[in-house]
Enzyme design. Structure first.
Site, PDB file in Angstrom:
ATOM      1  N   LYS A  15     -11.120  13.959   6.838  1.00  0.00           N
ATOM      2  CA  LYS A  15     -12.239  15.095   6.345  1.00  0.00           C
ATOM      3  C   LYS A  15     -12.466  14.825   5.287  1.00  0.00           C
ATOM      4  O   LYS A  15     -13.970  15.423   4.691  1.00  0.00           O
ATOM      5  CB  LYS A  15     -11.554  16.139   8.108  1.00  0.00           C
ATOM      6  CG  LYS A  15     -11.117  16.242   8.320  1.00  0.00           C
ATOM      7  CD  LYS A  15     -11.298  17.421   9.516  1.00  0.00           C
ATOM      8  CE  LYS A  15     -10.312  17.730   9.035  1.00  0.00           C
ATOM      9  NZ  LYS A  15      -8.685  18.246   9.272  1.00  0.00           N
ATOM     10  N   ARG A  90     -11.699  26.262  12.911  1.00  0.00           N
ATOM     11  CA  ARG A  90     -10.226  25.531  13.688  1.00  0.00           C
ATOM     12  C   ARG A  90      -9.121  26.194  14.723  1.00  0.00           C
ATOM     13  O   ARG A  90      -8.304  26.079  15.094  1.00  0.00           O
ATOM     14  CB  ARG A  90      -8.750  25.813  12.078  1.00  0.00           C
ATOM     15  CG  ARG A  90      -8.531  24.675  11.440  1.00  0.00           C
ATOM     16  CD  ARG A  90      -8.012  24.719  11.049  1.00  0.00           C
ATOM     17  NE  ARG A  90      -6.877  23.662   9.840  1.00  0.00           N
ATOM     18  CZ  ARG A  90      -7.313  23.238   9.106  1.00  0.00           C
ATOM     19  NH1 ARG A  90      -8.175  23.156   8.543  1.00  0.00           N
ATOM     20  NH2 ARG A  90      -6.693  21.885   8.605  1.00  0.00           N
ATOM     21  N   ARG A 129      -0.085  10.019   1.910  1.00  0.00           N
ATOM     22  CA  ARG A 129      -0.837  10.858   0.589  1.00  0.00           C
ATOM     23  C   ARG A 129       0.954  11.998  -0.327  1.00  0.00           C
ATOM     24  O   ARG A 129       0.643  12.203  -1.218  1.00  0.00           O
ATOM     25  CB  ARG A 129      -1.268  12.055   0.969  1.00  0.00           C
ATOM     26  CG  ARG A 129      -2.507  12.609   0.082  1.00  0.00           C
ATOM     27  CD  ARG A 129      -3.486  13.664   1.118  1.00  0.00           C
ATOM     28  NE  ARG A 129      -2.420  14.364   1.972  1.00  0.00           N
ATOM     29  CZ  ARG A 129      -3.614  14.784   2.486  1.00  0.00           C
ATOM     30  NH1 ARG A 129      -4.962  14.649   2.758  1.00  0.00           N
ATOM     31  NH2 ARG A 129      -3.507  16.114   2.529  1.00  0.00           N
ATOM     32  N   ARG A 135       2.029  17.004  -2.364  1.00  0.00           N
ATOM     33  CA  ARG A 135       1.295  18.501  -1.440  1.00  0.00           C
ATOM     34  C   ARG A 135       2.495  19.061  -0.431  1.00  0.00           C
ATOM     35  O   ARG A 135       3.187  18.156  -0.686  1.00  0.00           O
ATOM     36  CB  ARG A 135       0.183  18.471  -1.215  1.00  0.00           C
ATOM     37  CG  ARG A 135      -0.935  18.715  -1.508  1.00  0.00           C
ATOM     38  CD  ARG A 135      -2.106  18.337  -0.308  1.00  0.00           C
ATOM     39  NE  ARG A 135      -2.055  19.223   0.935  1.00  0.00           N
ATOM     40  CZ  ARG A 135      -3.093  18.657   1.432  1.00  0.00           C
ATOM     41  NH1 ARG A 135      -4.773  18.454   1.121  1.00  0.00           N
ATOM     42  NH2 ARG A 135      -3.345  19.565   2.908  1.00  0.00           N
ATOM     43  N   ARG A 146       2.203  20.515  11.122  1.00  0.00           N
ATOM     44  CA  ARG A 146       0.427  21.026  11.218  1.00  0.00           C
ATOM     45  C   ARG A 146       0.066  20.561  11.901  1.00  0.00           C
ATOM     46  O   ARG A 146      -0.813  20.582  12.892  1.00  0.00           O
ATOM     47  CB  ARG A 146      -0.198  20.425   9.788  1.00  0.00           C
ATOM     48  CG  ARG A 146       0.537  21.277   8.917  1.00  0.00           C
ATOM     49  CD  ARG A 146       0.311  20.331   7.742  1.00  0.00           C
ATOM     50  NE  ARG A 146      -0.899  20.260   7.365  1.00  0.00           N
ATOM     51  CZ  ARG A 146      -1.668  19.182   6.441  1.00  0.00           C
ATOM     52  NH1 ARG A 146      -0.997  18.359   5.400  1.00  0.00           N
ATOM     53  NH2 ARG A 146      -3.090  18.408   6.001  1.00  0.00           N
TER      54      ARG A 146
END
Ligand code: AMP
Length: 190
Positions: A15, A90, A129, A135, A146
Site C-alpha cells: 500500500k 481500518r 522489510r 521496524r 497484525r
C-alpha cells in the site's frame, strides 16, 4: 478520474509504495495514518506516546485517537481537491467517521481500492522489510498478529464498500509498475 480514494489491503501488500506512486500520478496527497503515527513516535509527541504501545504490539490504535488525527489532516488545504488514504479506515467505526468527516466537507468517496495478497506472501515480504528497516512492528509474532487483526477488523470493510459500489479489487502481486497500472486501470474503469 476519481480523486477521493481509499487504499485497503493487508500489511505488506504494498500500500505504501503504491500510495506514493499514485499520489504523484494523480496529483493528490497520500495520507498514511501509519506514517503519521510513526513520525509522532519518532518526535516523541503526546500523540506518539499514546499510540506507540498499540503499534509495537501489532494492535490498532484506538479509534478516537486515530479519527481525531485524520479529521485534522483532512482539514488541511492540500486535501481539498482530493486525497488517497493509506491505512485508514481500518474499522467499521472509522468508516462511519470518515463518511461524517466528508459529509462535513460536502464531499464523498469516489473509490476504494483493495490490494489483494496471500498471507504467506505478505509475511515473507514483511520479514524481508524487517531485516532491511528494523521496524519495531516487523517481528514474526507481531507481523502475524497484525494480519490476524486485519482479517478480524479490516477485511470486512471490503464487503461494506462493495455493497456501496465503491470497491475495486486489484491483484497486489506483481512488479511495482504492473500493480500501479492495474490500479489506474481499475480507477479509470469506474
Ligand atoms: P501501517 O503502516 O499502515 O501498517 O500502520 C502501522 C500501525 O499504525 C498499525 O499496525 C496500527 O498500530 C497503527 N495504525 C495505522 N493506521 C491505523 C488506523 N487506521 N487505525 C488504527 N491503528 C492504525
Amino acid at each position: 478520474m476519481t480523486s477521493r480514494l481509499v487504499l485497503l489491503g493487508p500489511p505488506g501488500a504494498g500500500k505504501g509504495t503504491q500510495a506514493a506512486r499514485l499520489s504523484t500520478q494523480l496529483g493528490i496527497p497520500a495520507i498514511s495514518t501509519g506514517d503519521i503515527f510513526r513520525s509522532n513516535v519518532a518526535e516523541r509527541t503526546e500523540l506518539g506516546q499514546r499510540a506507540q504501545r498499540y503499534m509495537d504490539a501489532g494492535e490498532y490504535v484506538p479509534d478516537e485517537i486515530t479519527n481525531d488525527m485524520v479529521r485534522a489532516r483532512l482539514a488541511q488545504p492540500d486535501s481539498a481537491q482530493g486525497f488517497l488514504l493509506d491505512g485508514y479506515p481500518r474499522t467499521l467505526d472509522q468508516v462511519a467517521e470518515l463518511d461524517a468527516m466528508l459529509a462535513g466537507l460536502d464531499a464523498r468517496l469516489d473509490a476504494v481500492v483493495e490490494l489483494t495478497a496471500d498471507d504467506e506472501v505478505v509475511v515473507q515480504r514483511l520479514l524481508g522489510r524487517a531485516a532491511e528497516q528494523g521496524r519495531a512492528d516487523d517481528t514474526d509474532v507481531v507481523i502475524r498478529r497484525r494480519l490476524e487483526v486485519y482479517h478480524e477488523q479490516t477485511a470486512p470493510l471490503a464487503e461494506h464498500y462493495a455493497t456501496r459500489g465503491l470497491l475495486r479489487r486489484v491483484d497486489g502481486i506483481g512488479s511495482v509498475e504492473e500493480v500501479t497500472a492495474r490500479v489506474l486501470a481499475a480507477l479509470n474503469a469506474s
